[in-house]
Each structure stands twice: as C-alpha cells, then as structure tokens.
Design a protein around this motif. Structure first.
Motif, PDB file in Angstrom:
ATOM      1  N   LEU A 288       0.871  -1.182   0.000  1.00 18.33           N
ATOM      2  CA  LEU A 288       0.000   0.000   0.000  1.00 18.33           C
ATOM      3  C   LEU A 288       0.912   1.237   0.000  1.00 18.33           C
ATOM      4  CD1 LEU A 288      -2.971   0.861   0.042  1.00 18.33           C
ATOM      5  CD2 LEU A 288      -2.795   1.039   2.526  1.00 18.33           C
ATOM      6  N   PRO A 289       1.483   1.572  -1.153  1.00 22.24           N
ATOM      7  CA  PRO A 289       2.523   2.614  -1.207  1.00 22.24           C
ATOM      8  C   PRO A 289       1.948   4.031  -1.284  1.00 22.24           C
ATOM      9  CG  PRO A 289       2.258   1.615  -3.365  1.00 22.24           C
ATOM     10  CD  PRO A 289       1.289   0.912  -2.451  1.00 22.24           C
ATOM     11  N   PHE A 290       1.571   4.569  -0.141  1.00 22.73           N
ATOM     12  CA  PHE A 290       1.035   5.925  -0.141  1.00 22.73           C
ATOM     13  C   PHE A 290       1.884   6.894   0.680  1.00 22.73           C
ATOM     14  CE2 PHE A 290      -0.551   4.126   3.719  1.00 22.73           C
ATOM     15  CZ  PHE A 290      -0.813   5.162   4.581  1.00 22.73           C
ATOM     16  N   LEU A 291       2.972   6.417   1.289  1.00 20.27           N
ATOM     17  CA  LEU A 291       3.873   7.269   2.046  1.00 20.27           C
ATOM     18  C   LEU A 291       5.110   7.594   1.230  1.00 20.27           C
ATOM     19  CD1 LEU A 291       3.715   5.585   5.577  1.00 20.27           C
ATOM     20  CD2 LEU A 291       2.412   7.550   4.747  1.00 20.27           C
ATOM     21  N   ASN A 292       5.897   8.540   1.704  1.00 20.22           N
ATOM     22  CA  ASN A 292       7.104   8.984   1.012  1.00 20.22           C
ATOM     23  C   ASN A 292       8.302   8.205   1.547  1.00 20.22           C
ATOM     24  OD1 ASN A 292       9.166  10.300  -0.280  1.00 20.22           O
ATOM     25  ND2 ASN A 292       8.845  12.287   0.694  1.00 20.22           N
ATOM     26  N   PRO A 293       8.900   7.295   0.747  1.00 17.85           N
ATOM     27  CA  PRO A 293      10.026   6.491   1.256  1.00 17.85           C
ATOM     28  C   PRO A 293      11.286   7.305   1.496  1.00 17.85           C
ATOM     29  CG  PRO A 293       9.029   5.508  -0.715  1.00 17.85           C
ATOM     30  CD  PRO A 293       8.504   6.896  -0.610  1.00 17.85           C
ATOM     31  N   ALA A 294      11.429   8.462   0.825  1.00 20.22           N
ATOM     32  CA  ALA A 294      12.644   9.262   0.955  1.00 20.22           C
ATOM     33  C   ALA A 294      12.637  10.153   2.188  1.00 20.22           C
ATOM     34  CB  ALA A 294      12.844  10.110  -0.301  1.00 20.22           C
ATOM     35  N   LYS A 295      11.555  10.193   2.907  1.00 19.25           N
ATOM     36  CA  LYS A 295      11.445  11.040   4.086  1.00 19.25           C
ATOM     37  C   LYS A 295      12.177  10.395   5.257  1.00 19.25           C
ATOM     38  CE  LYS A 295       7.811  13.568   6.589  1.00 19.25           C
ATOM     39  NZ  LYS A 295       6.340  13.750   6.695  1.00 19.25           N
ATOM     40  N   SER A 296      12.922  11.149   5.995  1.00 24.49           N
ATOM     41  CA  SER A 296      13.748  10.606   7.070  1.00 24.49           C
ATOM     42  C   SER A 296      12.885  10.222   8.274  1.00 24.49           C
ATOM     43  CB  SER A 296      14.796  11.632   7.497  1.00 24.49           C
ATOM     44  OG  SER A 296      14.182  12.724   8.162  1.00 24.49           O
ATOM     45  N   PRO A 297      13.364   9.304   9.105  1.00 27.94           N
ATOM     46  CA  PRO A 297      12.629   8.969  10.330  1.00 27.94           C
ATOM     47  C   PRO A 297      12.399  10.177  11.231  1.00 27.94           C
ATOM     48  CG  PRO A 297      14.316   7.325   9.886  1.00 27.94           C
ATOM     49  CD  PRO A 297      14.534   8.428   8.908  1.00 27.94           C
ATOM     50  N   ASP A 298      13.384  11.077  11.305  1.00 31.11           N
ATOM     51  CA  ASP A 298      13.208  12.272  12.131  1.00 31.11           C
ATOM     52  C   ASP A 298      12.086  13.157  11.599  1.00 31.11           C
ATOM     53  OD1 ASP A 298      15.272  11.496  13.816  1.00 31.11           O
ATOM     54  OD2 ASP A 298      16.793  12.520  12.617  1.00 31.11           O
ATOM     55  N   ASP A 299      11.970  13.258  10.265  1.00 26.99           N
ATOM     56  CA  ASP A 299      10.880  14.052   9.687  1.00 26.99           C
ATOM     57  C   ASP A 299       9.526  13.411   9.986  1.00 26.99           C
ATOM     58  OD1 ASP A 299      12.609  15.926   8.697  1.00 26.99           O
ATOM     59  OD2 ASP A 299      12.770  15.013   6.707  1.00 26.99           O
ATOM     60  N   TYR A 300       9.463  12.086   9.920  1.00 26.15           N
ATOM     61  CA  TYR A 300       8.210  11.406  10.265  1.00 26.15           C
ATOM     62  C   TYR A 300       7.857  11.639  11.727  1.00 26.15           C
ATOM     63  CZ  TYR A 300       7.296   8.855   5.934  1.00 26.15           C
ATOM     64  OH  TYR A 300       6.965   8.526   4.643  1.00 26.15           O
ATOM     65  N   TYR A 301       8.857  11.612  12.595  1.00 26.75           N
ATOM     66  CA  TYR A 301       8.597  11.832  14.018  1.00 26.75           C
ATOM     67  C   TYR A 301       8.133  13.267  14.263  1.00 26.75           C
ATOM     68  CZ  TYR A 301       9.246  11.550  19.077  1.00 26.75           C
ATOM     69  OH  TYR A 301       9.029  11.557  20.431  1.00 26.75           O
ATOM     70  N   ASP A 302       8.750  14.220  13.587  1.00 24.40           N
ATOM     71  CA  ASP A 302       8.370  15.625  13.781  1.00 24.40           C
ATOM     72  C   ASP A 302       6.973  15.915  13.229  1.00 24.40           C
ATOM     73  OD1 ASP A 302      10.810  16.081  14.968  1.00 24.40           O
ATOM     74  OD2 ASP A 302      11.777  16.780  13.119  1.00 24.40           O
ATOM     75  N   SER A 303       6.612  15.235  12.139  1.00 23.89           N
ATOM     76  CA  SER A 303       5.291  15.478  11.554  1.00 23.89           C
ATOM     77  C   SER A 303       4.178  14.843  12.382  1.00 23.89           C
ATOM     78  CB  SER A 303       5.240  14.946  10.120  1.00 23.89           C
ATOM     79  OG  SER A 303       5.419  13.538  10.089  1.00 23.89           O
ATOM     80  N   GLY A 304       4.484  13.763  13.065  1.00 21.54           N
ATOM     81  CA  GLY A 304       3.476  13.097  13.900  1.00 21.54           C
ATOM     82  C   GLY A 304       4.079  11.887  14.581  1.00 21.54           C
TER      83      GLY A 304
ATOM     84  N   MET B 251      -1.934  11.527  11.470  1.00 22.53           N
ATOM     85  CA  MET B 251      -2.764  10.676  12.313  1.00 22.53           C
ATOM     86  C   MET B 251      -3.642   9.765  11.450  1.00 22.53           C
ATOM     87  SD  MET B 251      -5.803  11.514  15.001  1.00 22.53           S
ATOM     88  CE  MET B 251      -7.031  11.247  13.722  1.00 22.53           C
ATOM     89  N   VAL B 252      -4.217  10.317  10.368  1.00 21.49           N
ATOM     90  CA  VAL B 252      -5.017   9.506   9.450  1.00 21.49           C
ATOM     91  C   VAL B 252      -4.149   8.426   8.814  1.00 21.49           C
ATOM     92  CG1 VAL B 252      -6.432   9.547   7.359  1.00 21.49           C
ATOM     93  CG2 VAL B 252      -6.584  11.429   9.005  1.00 21.49           C
ATOM     94  N   GLN B 253      -2.943   8.785   8.412  1.00 26.02           N
ATOM     95  CA  GLN B 253      -2.043   7.805   7.804  1.00 26.02           C
ATOM     96  C   GLN B 253      -1.684   6.701   8.795  1.00 26.02           C
ATOM     97  OE1 GLN B 253       1.042  10.567   6.686  1.00 26.02           O
ATOM     98  NE2 GLN B 253       0.286  10.756   4.578  1.00 26.02           N
ATOM     99  N   ALA B 254      -1.506   7.061  10.059  1.00 23.44           N
ATOM    100  CA  ALA B 254      -1.197   6.055  11.074  1.00 23.44           C
ATOM    101  C   ALA B 254      -2.355   5.082  11.253  1.00 23.44           C
ATOM    102  CB  ALA B 254      -0.861   6.743  12.401  1.00 23.44           C
TER     103      ALA B 254
END
Length: 643
Positions: A195-211, A257-260
């Motif tokens: 289910l490829p709807f996320l950005n694979p190039a985004k860093s873990p820190d960016d994911y943590y900061d976004s939510g 939050m919706v993506q989670a």
C-alpha cells in the motif's frame, strides 16, 4: 573662574565649515535587501564579498517586491514542472494542467460531444477577483493523451533516505538511531509496497516531527518480524494502540494521524478475539477524519483549513494518496468483516480510478482502487437486490424469493473484470494480481446466497470453488518465492481464510463428487500451514483459524456430506461464508449447539436471545437503504464500474 576655565579657548558662536560628503551609490544586492552597504565604488562591498554575491552598482536600479518575485518564481516552477512531466514535443509556452491552472480545449475538439470520461476543475473567482479552482467537473475526452497529464506522480528513481539523528523511546522501549534506520528499511522494503502511499525518501526524524503516532506505527509494523529484538513488538502492541486512541481523543486532527490509522488497519495489532477488534471503528474514523481535513478535495485544501493553504504539489499529492489509501482500507475491511463501507467513492475517487486525467493516480494505487471499487458495487448490488426481494436472511430457512436478479449482473461484472485484467496484465504488480484474485474470491462467494437447487446454482458455486483454489495456489506460490505471508496485509490473509471456507463448504457437501477431493484436501492443508505462518503472536486470530479449520475438517458430523452447501449466516455480505464457518465450529466444538438448528432435526435454540427475531431487521435505513447510490451526482452508473 578656575585656571582650567581660563585655559580653554573661547567657543565660536558660529559653526565652522562641515566636512564634505560624497554621494555614494549602494550596490544592487544591498539595496534589494535594504541593508547597509559598506564599501567603495571601486571595490566589492563587505556583504557581497562575505556572501559571494555579484556586487555591482546601478543608479537606475529599483527594488522588486518579494510578493512579485515569489509570484514570478512560482510561474517558472509551473512551467518547468509542466515541461518535465509532459511529452517531449510539448513546449513550455503551453503548459500542461497543474495545480494552479485549468485546461484549455483545443479548437479541434470544440465540436466533439462531452461524455463523463475526463475531469478537470471549473474555475471560479474569490473575493479578490482572482481565478481559483473548485470542484471537479466533467470535461472533453479530447484532453486525453499528452495534453492532459496527472498532477500526481511518484518519483521512481531511488533516493537514499536520511538516517535517524536521534534515539527515541516510548515507555520501556528504547531505540537507537541505528535500530530506527533498520526498522524503517524493513518497513519500506517489505510492507510499504503493498500500500505505497507514504514517502520512502522522508527521514525517520521528519516522520517523528510530523506526527509521533505515524512514526511509532511504522516502527511497530516493521518490528513484527524483527529478529534482532523479538521482544520489541509485544511491548509496542501494548502501548501503540493506546497512543492511537489518545490521538483520536485529542483534536485537532492531522494527516499523519489519518495515515497512522490506515497503517494500523492494514497491518492490525493482534487481538485474542474478533469481538475485541476495533478495526472497523478505526477505518470509519480514518475516512471521516480524512473528509474533515478535506483530503477528498486535494486541490481545495484552503476550503478545509483555518488559513490559506499554499499550492504545493507535494501537499496535494499527500492528500490524494492518503484519501485513496483510506478508501482502499475501508473497502478491504468491508469485504472481510461483512459490513457496508463508509467511504463515499466520490468524484475524486471515480476520476482517480481512470487513466488520462489530472486526477489519475499512479498505477500502484490506481489498480487497487479500481479493484475495490468493483467489489464495492458488487456488495451494494447484491445487498440492494436481496433487500428489495424481501429476503429476511432468516437462519436455516429458504429465501422468500429464490429468483435472484443480481446473478446475471454479477456474471456481467465478472466479464468486465476479466477484460480489465487482460487490458493491464503487463502493468499489474504481484500485489495487484493478489488483490484482483482476492476480489474474485469475494464476489463469487456471493453465489452461496442462492438457496435454490438449480443446476445454475451448482455451476456458480463450483465456479467459486475453482476461484478459491486458484487464489490459494497463487498466494502459496508467491510465498514460496518471496515469503509473502510473513509481511502480507490483513486483507489478503483474511480472503485466504475465506477461500479455505469455500473449499470446506464444498468438500463437506454433496458437491464434493464434482471436484478433485484429494487436491482440495491438499489445499486445505496448505491453508492451515499458511495461517500458522502468518501468525505474529500466540493465540492471535490466524493461529486460531488454523486450529478451527483442522477441527472442522475432521468433524464427525456426516450430515452435510449428503446435502448441498447452504449458508446459515446470510447477513454479512461476502464475508457471510466466513462467519458461517465460525458458527459451524461453534455449534460442534464451541459448546453452542442449536444456535442455528437444522431443518427437521427437532432442535430449538437454547435461549430466546440466541436467535433474534428477523422482522424489521432491515428497518435501519443507514444499513441497507441504498437508494442514494442511484444518484448520478454521487456515483456513476454501475455498468461503468471498470475504468
């Protein structure tokens, strides 16, 4: 008077001559930035030398306002983006459709009719008189081809993901940056392609900061098979679901939050009992929250925000991909839990399923969305027909009207689906092939609703049997080459169980003489092995199903072997046969005999509460009143189900 005062020279009452000043010209860079320029005309100023700027002076130079400069840069970006995503023979002077622009119909297409095949946005004006884009409207088919391109695309060129710079912890779980990088690599390599709807190039820190909730759900999914720390997943199973519900109870809501929630519904946390499962509720929350955030209108974000949204292509793409994923998850849960979906399948989704328009999604999402739209319309068609014919779904009793008009339409849908698969056979990924085969199992299982003893019913049920055997063989073959079952989403695994139930229903009936019994027995054994392999925790649903299948297979009840296969449970749509299997097991092994008494066996329900009265079961309009589906403004004709 003191001596010091006497020694001071007398002050002149008139001012003396002032030092002469030369008119110095400020350099253009400092004048544009409105800062002090330190330097002479014969040498670069100190600021330009420090910043490496081209220092020159022009007495006729005038400052350019930032808003005007930003507008010019945005226009250049639009032209460059259009030239990059368009065909090689398209000039930048005629840009393609983008977030900021409406499409123009060439004169050669002006006289052609306008069927509802293409979508573009109808321009309107805001309070300042500026043209803005509004709700999608149907547009000319002549825009197909190079002149109309989707504004949503995926950069397939591999880009390295930045590593985690910080360690993270939740309760007793502590993760170093290296562990976080390993888990993110596992997630995007083994889980995300389904289910490829996320950005694979985004860093873990960016994911943590976004939510933080999205970050920890990604970590928990990747830890399901994480051999370097087998204790991590059980710890996260305790805390991450609580974190999800805390986020839901603490608005305002966000896209992460919706993506989670979407991820948590796709790879759910193990539950000891299906009655404690909250997946159906979570999927409904994901869809309703996505609509509240305006994800179903990805190009009109400002209409759903407190402040004006910037027209950012990445933001629009994130909104469109998340809305598509929410629809896919909602439909998959509808199919496996036997409930009506909560997704509206609005015009954005209708356009996203079709190629050649500005709302078209990449194939890796568009194909799945088209498959689930097909399943959605089959469910609505069957449920509406059964309700209109007055079938009370009374357990153990024949239908009031044995003539089911939807059987003919279901056959037509199967033909359309086969044509669709043939058309895109070279573009379907193995995930798409699995989802398409699962859709075939789900739709053909509807044939069990026909309670007649006609030859057509037997033919259709045997077709469902063959479809189920093909699906089991397909899934096990993919598992042999790629260990698919270890990382598969919940939907293919539940359809796998449903296919096994179809096999059991036919093999333990009078129809067993018309199939290869030994082959069916072998596939049932494969299903038991596969269910155990897909289990991620002791006593989870997958492990329990494997035990239930083996018990029912070796059941001592021989009465079904001489009867045609019929359903006791008929109110769970395509999942009815799965819940029929569960109740079969409960009656024989679960200590609930008589819940669905057989005709002529003289058994009565043990209590009045077990067998609910069927009168008025379908009086709840929110469940079965599907007349709104005929509204052309909400859904296209059912005959155009396959894009």
């Amino acid at each position: 008077m003191s001596s010091e005062s006497a020694q001071q020279p007398p002050r002149s009452s008139s001012p003396g001559p002032r030092a002469s000043r030369t008119n110095r010209v400020v350099c253009t860079a400092c004048r544009q930035s409105k800062v002090r320029c330190v330097g002479t005309e014969n040498e670069d100023c100190a600021r330009c030398m420090r910043l490496g700027l081209d220092c020159h002076r022009d007495t006729n130079f005038k400052r350019v306002s930032k808003s005007r400069k930003i507008a010019e840069l945005e226009k250049q970006v639009q032209l460059l983006t259009s030239a990059f995503t368009g065909s090689s023979n398209q000039s930048p002077q005629s840009p393609q459709v983008s977030v900021h622009q409406q499409s123009h119909v060439p004169p050669s297409f002006a006289s052609q009719p306008t069927p509802p095949a293409m979508l573009t946005r109808t321009p309107s004006q805001d309070v300042s008189g500026r043209t803005v884009s509004r709700t999608p409207q149907y547009q000319n088919p002549g825009l197909q081809g190079p002149s109309v391109m989707s504004i949503f695309h995926i950069d397939e060129s591999p880009r390295p993901r930045p590593g985690a710079a910080l360690s993270r912890s939740i309760q007793s779980a502590y993760l170093t940056g290296q562990t976080i990088d390993e888990l993110f690599e596992i997630f995007f390599e083994h889980y995300h392609p389904a289910l490829p709807f996320l950005n694979p190039a985004k860093s873990p820190d960016d994911y943590y900061d976004s939510g933080t909730i999205l970050f920890w759900v990604i970590i928990s999914i990747a830890s399901r098979r994480y051999t370097n720390d087998m204790l991590l997943f059980p710890v996260l199973c305790e805390w991450i679901p609580k974190l999800i519900w805390e986020s839901i109870s603490s608005p305002p809501y966000t896209i992460p939050m919706v993506q989670a929630i979407i991820l948590a519904c796709t790879w759910p946390f193990p539950m000891p009992s299906m009655w404690n499962d909250t997946i159906v509720t979570l999927s409904s929350i994901a869809v309703s929250t996505a609509m509240q955030l305006g994800l179903h209108r990805p190009l009109n974000a400002t209409d759903f925000l407190r402040k004006k949204a910037t027209a950012d292509e990445n933001d629009s793409q994130t909104r469109a991909f998340t809305w598509a994923a929410a629809n896919i998850v909602s439909q998959s849960i509808e199919a496996t839990y036997g409930v009506l979906p909560t997704t509206p399948f609005d015009r954005t989704i209708e356009a996203s399923c079709k190629p050649g328009n500005m709302y078209s999604l990449p194939n890796i999402l568009r194909f799945k969305l088209a498959i689930f739209r097909y399943c959605n319309r089959i469910s609505n068609l069957v449920c509406r027909d059964l309700t209109d014919n007055g079938d009370p779904f009374s357990p153990g009793t024949p239908q009031t009207n044995p003539t089911l008009s939807w059987v003919t339409e279901l056959l037509e849908f199967e033909t359309r689906m086969q044509s669709w698969k043939q058309k895109y056979r070279d573009q379907l990924s193995f995930h798409d092939e699995i989802y398409a085969a699962a859709a075939a199992v789900y739709t053909t299982s509807m044939y069990f609703f026909d309670s007649t003893s006609s030859a057509a019913r037997k033919h259709n049920i045997l077709k469902a049997y063959r479809t189920s055997t093909s699906y089991i063989q397909l899934l096990t073959s993919f598992d042999q080459t790629s260990n698919y079952l270890l990382h598969a989403p919940s939907y293919p695994l539940k359809i796998f169980v449903l296919a096994c139930c179809v096999l059991l229903k036919v093999l333990r009936s009078s129809y067993a003489a018309d199939v290869d019994f030994e082959e069916g027995k072998r596939l049932c054994n494969l299903a038991i092995i596969a269910a155990n392999k897909s289990s991620v925790a002791p006593q989870d649903s997958a492990g329990k199903v494997a035990k239930m299948v083996s018990q029912v297979w070796h059941s001592g009840d021989l009465r079904p072997l001489g009867e045609m296969p019929v359903l006791m449970v008929k109110s769970r749509l395509g999942a009815s046969i799965l819940y029929d299997f569960i109740w079969t097991w409960r009656q024989e092994f679960g200590g609930q005999q008589g819940a669905y008494p057989r005709e002529g066996d003289g058994m009565e329900p043990e209590t009045e509460d077990i067998l609910l009265p069927t009168d008025g079961v379908f009086d709840d309009a929110s469940m079965v009143d599907l007349d709104f589906l005929n509204d052309p403004d909400w859904m296209e004709s059912i005959t155009n189900s396959i894009g």
